[in-house]
Design a protein around this motif. Structure first.
Motif, short mmCIF file in Angstrom:
data_model
loop_
_atom_site.label_atom_id
_atom_site.label_comp_id
_atom_site.label_asym_id
_atom_site.label_seq_id
_atom_site.Cartn_x
_atom_site.Cartn_y
_atom_site.Cartn_z
N ARG A 181 0.98 -0.91 0.35
CA ARG A 181 0.29 0.27 0.15
C ARG A 181 1.01 1.42 -0.13
O ARG A 181 0.45 2.31 -0.47
N GLU A 182 1.76 1.51 1.12
CA GLU A 182 2.44 2.12 0.71
C GLU A 182 3.57 2.14 -0.65
O GLU A 182 3.94 3.35 -1.00
N LYS A 183 3.96 1.87 -1.31
CA LYS A 183 4.33 1.46 -2.39
C LYS A 183 3.28 2.40 -3.34
O LYS A 183 3.80 3.83 -4.85
N LEU A 184 2.23 1.83 -3.53
CA LEU A 184 1.17 2.59 -4.40
C LEU A 184 0.76 4.18 -4.19
O LEU A 184 1.00 5.18 -5.13
N ARG A 185 1.28 4.32 -2.57
CA ARG A 185 1.02 5.66 -1.92
C ARG A 185 1.85 6.78 -2.33
O ARG A 185 1.83 7.40 -2.98
N LEU A 186 3.32 6.38 -2.44
CA LEU A 186 4.62 6.82 -3.07
C LEU A 186 4.36 7.02 -3.82
O LEU A 186 5.15 8.07 -5.54
N GLU A 187 4.15 6.18 -4.87
CA GLU A 187 4.14 6.07 -6.86
C GLU A 187 2.94 7.48 -7.31
O GLU A 187 3.33 8.24 -8.23
N ALA A 188 1.90 7.18 -6.69
CA ALA A 188 1.18 8.22 -6.84
C ALA A 188 1.23 9.81 -7.04
O ALA A 188 1.64 10.73 -7.25
N ALA A 189 2.11 9.52 -5.57
CA ALA A 189 3.48 11.15 -4.93
C ALA A 189 4.09 11.52 -6.47
O ALA A 189 4.22 12.83 -6.90
N ILE A 190 4.73 11.03 -6.77
CA ILE A 190 6.01 10.74 -7.55
C ILE A 190 4.74 11.35 -9.15
O ILE A 190 6.10 12.45 -9.40
N GLN A 191 3.73 10.36 -8.98
CA GLN A 191 3.31 10.96 -10.66
C GLN A 191 2.44 12.46 -10.35
O GLN A 191 2.93 13.23 -11.40
N HIS A 192 2.23 12.77 -9.73
CA HIS A 192 2.19 14.06 -9.22
C HIS A 192 2.81 14.99 -8.76
O HIS A 192 2.63 16.46 -8.88
N GLY A 193 4.22 15.24 -8.98
CA GLY A 193 5.10 15.55 -8.63
C GLY A 193 6.14 16.16 -7.66
O GLY A 193 6.92 16.74 -7.39
N GLY A 194 5.81 15.07 -6.82
CA GLY A 194 6.40 14.70 -5.97
C GLY A 194 6.41 15.90 -4.36
O GLY A 194 4.93 16.16 -4.51
N TRP A 195 7.43 16.26 -4.13
CA TRP A 195 6.76 16.66 -2.87
C TRP A 195 7.52 18.56 -2.64
O TRP A 195 7.50 18.88 -1.96
N GLY A 196 7.67 18.59 -4.03
CA GLY A 196 7.96 19.80 -3.79
C GLY A 196 9.90 20.11 -3.63
O GLY A 196 9.99 19.35 -3.65
N PRO A 197 9.74 21.71 -3.26
CA PRO A 197 11.32 21.95 -4.01
C PRO A 197 11.86 21.61 -2.08
O PRO A 197 11.50 21.50 -1.28
N LYS A 198 13.09 21.24 -2.56
CA LYS A 198 14.18 20.39 -0.79
C LYS A 198 13.27 22.65 0.09
O LYS A 198 13.19 23.42 -0.89
N VAL A 199 14.07 21.31 1.35
CA VAL A 199 14.12 23.13 1.83
C VAL A 199 15.46 23.17 2.37
O VAL A 199 16.26 22.46 2.40
N LEU A 200 16.05 24.26 1.93
CA LEU A 200 17.32 25.30 1.59
C LEU A 200 17.62 25.86 3.07
O LEU A 200 17.87 27.07 2.61
N ALA A 201 18.34 25.36 4.18
CA ALA A 201 18.63 26.11 5.48
C ALA A 201 18.97 24.96 6.14
O ALA A 201 19.20 23.25 5.69
N LYS A 202 19.92 25.43 7.24
CA LYS A 202 21.03 24.44 7.42
C LYS A 202 19.83 23.97 8.93
O LYS A 202 20.41 22.54 9.68
N ALA A 203 19.41 24.87 9.66
CA ALA A 203 18.43 24.59 10.68
C ALA A 203 17.40 25.71 11.19
O ALA A 203 17.15 26.65 10.65
#
Length: 533
Positions: A181-203
């Motif tokens: 089920r997690e595999k399906l959830r992640l595949e759907a996230a990838i198909q919809h563009g992922g989780w967005g830009p990375k957070v560019l900060a040290k903390a």
């Protein structure tokens, strides 16, 4: 696919035989013999498949025009079309259909017959016990995998409903289903563009604002940790989401997005999907009866659990082997037989010669809490020994530490005799259990709550397990207590963990083993849907 395409090929070959012989049965019989010969030749190098056909007198199970053969073909093609659901290599079914449609001789038909059987055996073994051979990936993965016998697979498949048989093959444990089920959830996230830009900060910490906080907020929303929000400040809702993410990734859940937390936030869904596919492969490696009561030690999340009837009834923190070549804890299963209270530590020779001998050469009175024992079992006086004369190979003494609260094994050890000399035990170094990453031992598993662990094990055979334990402990003598019910122990390595309740959680690849497994899976043809290939 056309439901009768292979039947057409089979009928066409037989029609050629009949017309050429004017229907004479002698020629028909020769065609049968030719088919048997072609099957024998095609299966010659496939030991288990060949064994099945020898026992089956080389009769077809796929390429006939009977309803049974048709049902088998349909069932196999349906299973192969869904192989990717299990993270298995995907077969090019269209290419296979083209080969089948080009069958023009008995020899071709025999080759296709064997090809189908090989596909079934490969699929059955892969989905049941894994694609890979664990020991070829990393020397610390010493797990033995029980492969299905190919001849028995083919026999079982022909003796029952094909669809029902194929359903019995994948692991039946709930963890495997949750990973799917997690595999399906992640595949759907990838198909919809992922989780967005990375957070560019040290903390980042509560109260801060700015573009990095907005990026953190947006990523948490897309990962499912935070409801949609327009906040531009690291507020209480973001802090709570960060704490949940930290708990899910084995981090200190203080709500502050430090370097370690942001590293986990910035992991891509593609990498998480790879972890899930690796975990599914590892689940297939352990697709066997684990025991109604068993001990489950997951190296990556530094825990040891007692599981009864599928429910975790006891859990404690653990310390595992250091991440150096000769001290990483291995992965295997065995059976716990007894515990030793007030244990003597028989120092492994590797530790005695690599660590203690150099110390003794510099100072004969070093590590004075340890005793030197000669080959006749006598305690050796140090002032009578010139340690500089010995090398690691020639060192003639054993080193032991008598029972005490300072003993390296603590006050109890739990034994499942194995050739790797690995066991669970207490330790006087209690402070290590407060660490986030707990890889400090020489390979054995140290327990944070060893006494409670012992009580839980003894509860099956004692009305007062605590008293049973402490009566032995109070003697201060080494005492062995046998477990009347031996308990299977499984030392595993899972960086993707699917609990019965809540979301799938992830851990660091502390030894780098999962990276190796993923590379091996890719080399075997496994791809990330929508990413690879």
């Amino acid at each position: 696919m056309r439901s009768t395409f292979l039947s057409y090929a089979f009928v066409a070959v037989n029609a050629i035989a009949v017309s050429a012989s004017s229907g004479e049965p002698v020629y028909a019989q020769s065609m049968v013999s030719a088919f048997a010969q072609s099957v024998a030749e095609a299966a010659a190098r496939e030991g288990e498949v060949a064994a099945f056909y020898r026992a089956n007198a080389y009769q077809p199970i796929w390429t006939g025009d009977s309803e049974e053969d048709l049902a088998r073909r349909k069932a196999l093609f349906a299973a192969l079309s869904k192989a990717g659901d299990h993270g298995l290599p995907v077969i090019d079914l269209e290419a296979l259909k083209t080969r089948i449609s080009n069958v023009g001789s008995v020899r071709d038909l025999g080759a296709i017959e064997v090809e189908f059987s090989k596909l079934l055996v490969d699929y059955a073994q892969n989905v049941n016990s894994g694609i890979l051979t664990p020991g070829r990936i990393d020397e610390g993965i010493v797990r033995k995998v029980n492969r299905l016998d190919g001849a028995e697979v083919l026999k079982g498949f022909t003796l029952t409903s094909p669809d029902n048989y194929l359903k019995t093959l994948p692991p039946k444990n709930a963890e495997y289903s949750r990973l799917m089920r997690e595999k399906l959830r992640l595949e759907a996230a990838i198909q919809h563009g992922g989780w967005g830009p990375k957070v560019l900060a040290k903390a980042l910490k509560p109260g801060q604002s700015g573009d990095a906080v907005i990026a953190l907020r947006n990523r948490l929303v897309r990962m499912g940790y935070l409801n949609r929000s327009a906040s531009r400040t690291y507020d209480a809702s973001i802090q709570e989401a960060v704490q949940q993410l930290q708990a899910d990734h084995g981090l200190t859940n203080d709500g502050v997005a430090g370097a370690g937390t942001l590293a986990q936030v910035n992991v891509s869904p593609e990498k998480r999907l790879a972890s899930v596919l690796v975990a599914m492969e590892r689940e297939r490696w352990t697709n066997f009866e684990r025991g109604a009561r068993h001990i489950w030690v997951n190296l990556t999340d530094f825990t040891a659990k007692i599981v009864d009837g599928g429910t975790v009834t006891f859990q404690t923190r653990s310390v595992i082997g250091k991440n150096v070549s000769d001290q990483r804890s291995p992965e295997f299963s065995d059976v716990m037989e007894h515990m030793v209270i007030n244990p003597t530590w028989n120092v492994p020779r590797s530790i005695a010669t690599k660590e203690y001998l150099p110390m003794l050469q510099r100072n004969p009175n070093a590590v004075s809490h340890l005793k030197l024992i000669d080959r006749r079992g006598r305690v050796v006086k140090r002032d009578a020994v010139d340690f500089t004369k010995f090398t690691a190979r020639s060192f003639p003494f054993a080193i032991k530490q008598p029972p005490s609260s300072r003993n390296a094994l603590g006050l109890v050890k739990f034994m499942f005799p194995n050739k790797y000399n690995i066991y669970l035990h207490d330790t006087p170094s209690k402070s290590l259990f407060a660490r986030e990453v707990r890889a400090f031992s020489h390979g054995c598993i140290r327990l944070g709550d060893p006494f409670d662990f012992a009580y839980a094990l003894l509860a099956k055979q004692s009305r007062n397990p605590k008293a049973t334990f402490h009566n032995a402990l109070d003697t201060r003598r080494e005492t062995q207590i046998a477990l009347e019910q031996h308990v299977p122990v499984h030392i595993v390595y899972r960086t993707a963990i699917a609990p019965a309740k809540g979301r799938v959680t992830y851990r660091r690849d502390i030894y780098g083993r999962d990276a190796k497994v993923w590379e091996a899976l890719k080399n075997a043809g496994v791809a990330l849907p929508g990413v690879d290939g």
